[in-house]
Design a protein around this motif. Structure first.
Motif, short mmCIF file in Angstrom:
data_model
loop_
_atom_site.label_atom_id
_atom_site.label_comp_id
_atom_site.label_asym_id
_atom_site.label_seq_id
_atom_site.Cartn_x
_atom_site.Cartn_y
_atom_site.Cartn_z
N PHE A 81 0.85 -1.19 0.00
CA PHE A 81 0.00 0.00 0.00
C PHE A 81 0.89 1.24 0.00
O PHE A 81 1.64 1.49 0.93
N VAL A 87 -3.91 9.12 -2.52
CA VAL A 87 -4.25 8.53 -1.23
C VAL A 87 -4.25 9.60 -0.13
O VAL A 87 -5.16 9.64 0.71
N LYS A 90 -7.25 11.86 -0.36
CA LYS A 90 -8.44 11.18 0.17
C LYS A 90 -8.42 11.19 1.69
O LYS A 90 -9.47 11.41 2.33
N ARG A 91 -7.25 10.98 2.27
CA ARG A 91 -7.12 11.04 3.72
C ARG A 91 -7.51 12.41 4.24
O ARG A 91 -8.24 12.53 5.23
N SER A 117 -15.18 5.24 6.16
CA SER A 117 -13.83 5.63 5.78
C SER A 117 -12.79 5.35 6.86
O SER A 117 -11.60 5.54 6.64
N GLU A 119 -11.65 2.60 8.14
CA GLU A 119 -10.71 1.54 7.78
C GLU A 119 -9.62 2.07 6.85
O GLU A 119 -8.43 1.75 7.02
N PHE A 120 -10.01 2.86 5.88
CA PHE A 120 -9.03 3.44 4.96
C PHE A 120 -8.08 4.36 5.71
O PHE A 120 -6.86 4.31 5.51
N TYR A 121 -8.63 5.20 6.57
CA TYR A 121 -7.80 6.12 7.35
C TYR A 121 -6.80 5.36 8.22
O TYR A 121 -5.61 5.71 8.26
N ARG A 123 -5.58 2.47 7.73
CA ARG A 123 -4.57 1.85 6.85
C ARG A 123 -3.49 2.85 6.47
O ARG A 123 -2.30 2.54 6.47
#
Length: 256
Positions: A81, A87, A90-91, A117, A119-121, A123
């Protein structure tokens, strides 16, 4: 031989007023502790045993010779990743949305963006931590990685983070365990040589950092743990008698 040595120790303690820093310790107990300290103490020569080399570098760690884990992706493939500009944008959008929600600017019903969101954050934040930890180790120990592929670096750091679970600590809130593993390897808790360190850090989480300082002082002969911050007897006041006493004298706080 044992009786003669023990008698000598008892006579010495009697004539020196039992200056042991333990006012009511029986001489047999003192003798046993002296023997145990000598047996458990790890100096630089013993530190190098079982390692490819004696430096604090990845290639000197025992696990560096085991190639089986180095090619195995982590479960979430965090090493693949990348923190691309997209990315990170988006964060930032997620963070801004959270702020808007807190300020009451978001009126729509249903599941909030923050919920889907998170989970994405998380990560992104973990990948940032891995990169920062990688850079910190290289800064503290120049040449620590020396040619090790990035993916292997991140896999090793993740394994080191998860070592905190062995002691009941949160791996995501503990980078000290990574720094400890960088010095003595991932499997230090299985090595009798580091048994006293393993027992010590089980007592309190903050003792992991103290163990790092102890190793730096006793094995690598460091005098300072930070610019202008000298190691003293007061700094290690919680370390003894759990850890073997250093062979070189500790500066006394009141003499500085």
């Amino acid at each position: 031989m044992y009786k003669t040595t023990l008698l000598s120790v008892i006579i010495f303690l009697l004539f020196t007023g039992c200056d042991t820093n333990d006012e009511h310790v029986h001489p047999h107990t003192v003798y046993d502790r002296i023997v145990a300290d000598k047996k458990n103490y790890v100096d630089f020569d013993r530190f190098k045993e079982g390692r490819p080399c004696g430096e604090v570098k990845f290639m000197c760690l025992p696990e560096s010779r085991d190639k089986s884990w180095q090619s195995v992706p982590t479960k979430d493939r965090i090493e693949d990743f990348e923190l691309t500009p997209e990315v990170m944008r988006k964060r930032q959008a997620i963070v801004q949305r959270w702020r808007d929600e807190e300020d009451g600017k978001v009126k729509e019903q249903g599941m909030k963006l923050s919920q889907i969101s998170e989970e994405f954050y998380d990560r992104v934040e973990e990948r940032k931590f891995l990169e920062e930890m990688e850079q910190d180790l290289e800064k503290e120990f120049p040449g620590f990685w020396r040619g090790v592929p990035k993916k292997v670096r991140y896999r090793w750091i993740r394994r080191a983070m998860n070592k905190a679970k062995v002691f009941g600590y949160d791996p995501k809130k503990n980078n000290a365990i990574v720094e400890l593993c960088a010095r003595i390897g991932l499997d230090f808790n299985k090595d009798p040589k580091w048994e006293y360190i393993t027992r010590f850090i089980r007592k309190k989480e903050r003792y992991i950092r103290l163990s790092i300082h102890y190793i730096d002082y006793t094995i690598f002969n460091k005098a300072y743990y930070a610019p202008g911050q000298l190691y003293t007897d007061w700094h290690f006041r919680e370390a003894f008698p759990d850890l073997p006493k250093p062979k070189r004298p500790l500066p006394k706080l009141h003499e500085q």
